[in-house]
Design a protein around this motif. Structure first.
Motif, PDB file in Angstrom:
ATOM      1  N   GLU A  16      72.844 -24.964  88.377  1.00 42.19           N
ATOM      2  CA  GLU A  16      71.822 -24.019  88.822  1.00 42.19           C
ATOM      3  C   GLU A  16      71.492 -22.997  87.731  1.00 42.19           C
ATOM      4  O   GLU A  16      70.324 -22.634  87.545  1.00 42.19           O
ATOM      5  N   ALA A  25      67.874 -22.463  86.008  1.00 40.16           N
ATOM      6  CA  ALA A  25      67.234 -21.142  85.998  1.00 40.16           C
ATOM      7  C   ALA A  25      66.833 -20.756  84.575  1.00 40.16           C
ATOM      8  O   ALA A  25      65.725 -20.240  84.357  1.00 40.16           O
ATOM      9  N   LYS A  48      63.796 -22.662  83.610  1.00 36.48           N
ATOM     10  CA  LYS A  48      62.602 -22.138  84.285  1.00 36.48           C
ATOM     11  C   LYS A  48      62.105 -20.860  83.584  1.00 36.48           C
ATOM     12  O   LYS A  48      60.902 -20.659  83.439  1.00 36.48           O
TER      13      LYS A  48
END
Length: 163
Positions: free
Chosen positions: A153, A157, A160
């Motif tokens: 995760e 992130a 992104k």
């Protein structure tokens, strides 16, 4: 975490390449097979399981020895036993080579079985490693530890944020 293009091209993470080079530089791997990976569908999880050249050599040695023992006990031809063992151990087995930069192609059938499309998450597992679709890993209870999922995760992130 690395992106997979429409043709299934992906880069093997640098740390994985380094580990493979060390493991396969032992002299036990046949010349020319140092950059060969054996990929197969994991037997119980929806991901790809990958072995390097050393693991391939060790597994083949163990299977050959086991087939020889079974042949002595049953009288069945060792080659027939070995064929059966390999089919059971390596469903959808594909050998894939990677180049000096770590680029390789994930076989389409394995990508489909593991639902890997835009991103591939690589998880080291000692002698082997796994390649997951992030969405599938999230949806698979017990697929990997919570720490591994947290790392995935975090990587997503960061990706992104970079756009």
């Amino acid at each position: 975490m690395n992106g997979v293009d429409l043709k299934g091209r992906v880069s093997l993470p640098a740390a994985f390449r380094q580990t493979i080079e060390i493991r396969c530089g032992s002299g036990k791997v046949a010349s020319g097979l140092e950059k060969t990976l054996r990929m197969t569908r994991h037997p119980t999880l929806p991901c790809i399981e990958v072995s390097d050249g050393l693991q391939i050599a060790e597994t083949e040695e163990q299977m050959t020895a086991h087939a020889a023992r079974m042949s002595e006990q049953t009288g069945e031809l060792m080659g027939d036993i070995l064929d059966r063992l390999e089919a059971e151990a390596f469903p959808l087995m594909k050998d894939v080579n990677f180049d000096a930069a770590g680029r390789m192609i994930l076989p389409e059938r394995l990508r489909t079985k593991a639902s890997i499309t835009g991103d591939a998450f690589f998880v080291g597992r000692g002698r082997r490693f796994r390649i997951w679709s992030p969405d599938i890993l999230r949806a698979t209870p017990g697929g990997e530890s919570e720490e591994v999922i947290e790392e995935m995760e975090e990587l997503l992130a960061k990706r992104k944020e970079r756009g």
